[in-house]
Design an enzyme around this catalytic site. Structure first.
Site, PDB file in Angstrom:
ATOM      1  CG  HIS A  60      -1.856   1.175   1.256  1.00 47.77           C
ATOM      2  ND1 HIS A  60      -2.901   1.284   2.145  1.00 47.77           N
ATOM      3  CD2 HIS A  60      -1.899   2.318   0.520  1.00 47.77           C
ATOM      4  CE1 HIS A  60      -3.541   2.434   1.938  1.00 47.77           C
ATOM      5  NE2 HIS A  60      -2.936   3.078   0.981  1.00 47.77           N
ATOM      6  CG  ASN A  97      -4.772   1.337  -8.317  1.00 47.54           C
ATOM      7  OD1 ASN A  97      -5.646   0.799  -7.647  1.00 47.54           O
ATOM      8  ND2 ASN A  97      -4.859   2.595  -8.697  1.00 47.54           N
ATOM      9  CG  PHE A 106      -1.469   2.834  -5.823  1.00 42.02           C
ATOM     10  CD1 PHE A 106      -1.880   3.658  -4.786  1.00 42.02           C
ATOM     11  CD2 PHE A 106      -1.185   1.504  -5.529  1.00 42.02           C
ATOM     12  CE1 PHE A 106      -2.017   3.178  -3.488  1.00 42.02           C
ATOM     13  CE2 PHE A 106      -1.317   1.008  -4.246  1.00 42.02           C
ATOM     14  CZ  PHE A 106      -1.732   1.845  -3.215  1.00 42.02           C
ATOM     15  CG  HIS A 109      -2.297   8.797  -3.731  1.00 40.95           C
ATOM     16  ND1 HIS A 109      -2.999   9.924  -3.348  1.00 40.95           N
ATOM     17  CD2 HIS A 109      -2.339   7.938  -2.663  1.00 40.95           C
ATOM     18  CE1 HIS A 109      -3.449   9.767  -2.119  1.00 40.95           C
ATOM     19  NE2 HIS A 109      -3.069   8.567  -1.679  1.00 40.95           N
ATOM     20  CD  GLU A 110       0.395   5.413  -1.035  1.00 42.52           C
ATOM     21  OE1 GLU A 110       1.179   5.423  -0.062  1.00 42.52           O
ATOM     22  OE2 GLU A 110      -0.833   5.568  -0.913  1.00 42.52           O
ATOM     23  CG  HIS A 114       2.334   8.527   2.443  1.00 42.72           C
ATOM     24  ND1 HIS A 114       1.978   8.743   3.753  1.00 42.72           N
ATOM     25  CD2 HIS A 114       1.194   8.126   1.810  1.00 42.72           C
ATOM     26  CE1 HIS A 114       0.687   8.485   3.921  1.00 42.72           C
ATOM     27  NE2 HIS A 114       0.191   8.114   2.754  1.00 42.72           N
TER      28      HIS A 114
END
Length: 216
Positions: A60, A97, A106, A109-110, A114
């Protein structure tokens, strides 16, 4: 000799310039390495979910932590796929994803939420390579099977799952569940790494939100 206003401003700016690298290098303490169980993720989605048939844990995210809290949305380099294109084959394998199948979205986004918060130590390519290395070293499915806890859609004991992971890896995990009543499912398992991205450390077990038993 009296110091002029201009000299005072110059010394102040110089002090900040010298101190900034120290501040930047201390933006996070450690990492949460978060793996998800695709069938559980898909069970809470409406419509098509491409990971429904997967029977392996997938990444994730790798989330920098500061004082036990995720550090997010930091200033830094925006996601650029060309910088990690050489890792695409491995990333498709370990970090898909599982909802839409749009892997690059994905990863973007990560990183933007983060990963960029660890950029003081890991540039974009190093961050994603670190994630691949973590996944290769943390085989949750093998650890759970060794502990007699292979997934079968039946209820599992939180204590037994934690114990199996602790025995296998030698460190405390975090279990994350979703659902209510009789439909509480294990959705994610977190293992924690020091800020070097290599050294496995104990997670804080109070971060687990699972009930005493759950479906896996």
């Amino acid at each position: 000799m009296k110091t002029s206003r201009r000299e005072i401003v110059f010394m102040f700016v110089l002090a900040i310039t010298i101190f900034l690298p120290i501040v930047k290098s201390q933006t996070f303490d450690d990492f949460w390495f978060v793996q998800q169980w695709p069938p559980a993720v898909c069970s809470f989605q409406q419509g098509r979910c491409v990971g429904q048939g997967l029977r392996t844990f997938t990444i994730h995210g790798v989330w920098p932590q500061k004082g036990g809290t995720s550090v997010v949305n930091c200033p830094g380099t925006p996601f650029d796929f060309t910088k990690i294109s050489s890792l695409e084959t491995d990333l498709n394998r370990v970090w898909p994803n599982v909802i839409t199948g749009d892997n690059k979205f994905f990863w973007s986004h990560e990183w933007n939420k983060h990963g960029v918060c660890s950029e003081s130590k890991f540039n974009m390519k190093a961050y994603f390579q670190m994630a691949i290395n973590m996944r290769n070293s943390i085989d949750l499915m093998n650890a759970l099977k060794v502990g007699g806890l292979a997934p079968n859609g039946l209820s599992k004991s939180k204590q037994r799952v934690q114990s199996a992971l602790r025995t296998h890896f030698g460190k405390e995990p975090v279990l994350r569940c979703r659902g209510t009543g009789s439909n509480i499912r294990l959705i994610e398992i977190v293992m924690c790494f020091d800020d070097d991205g290599v050294t496995l450390i104990n997670c804080n077990p109070v971060s687990s939100n699972c009930a005493n038993s759950f479906i896996f």
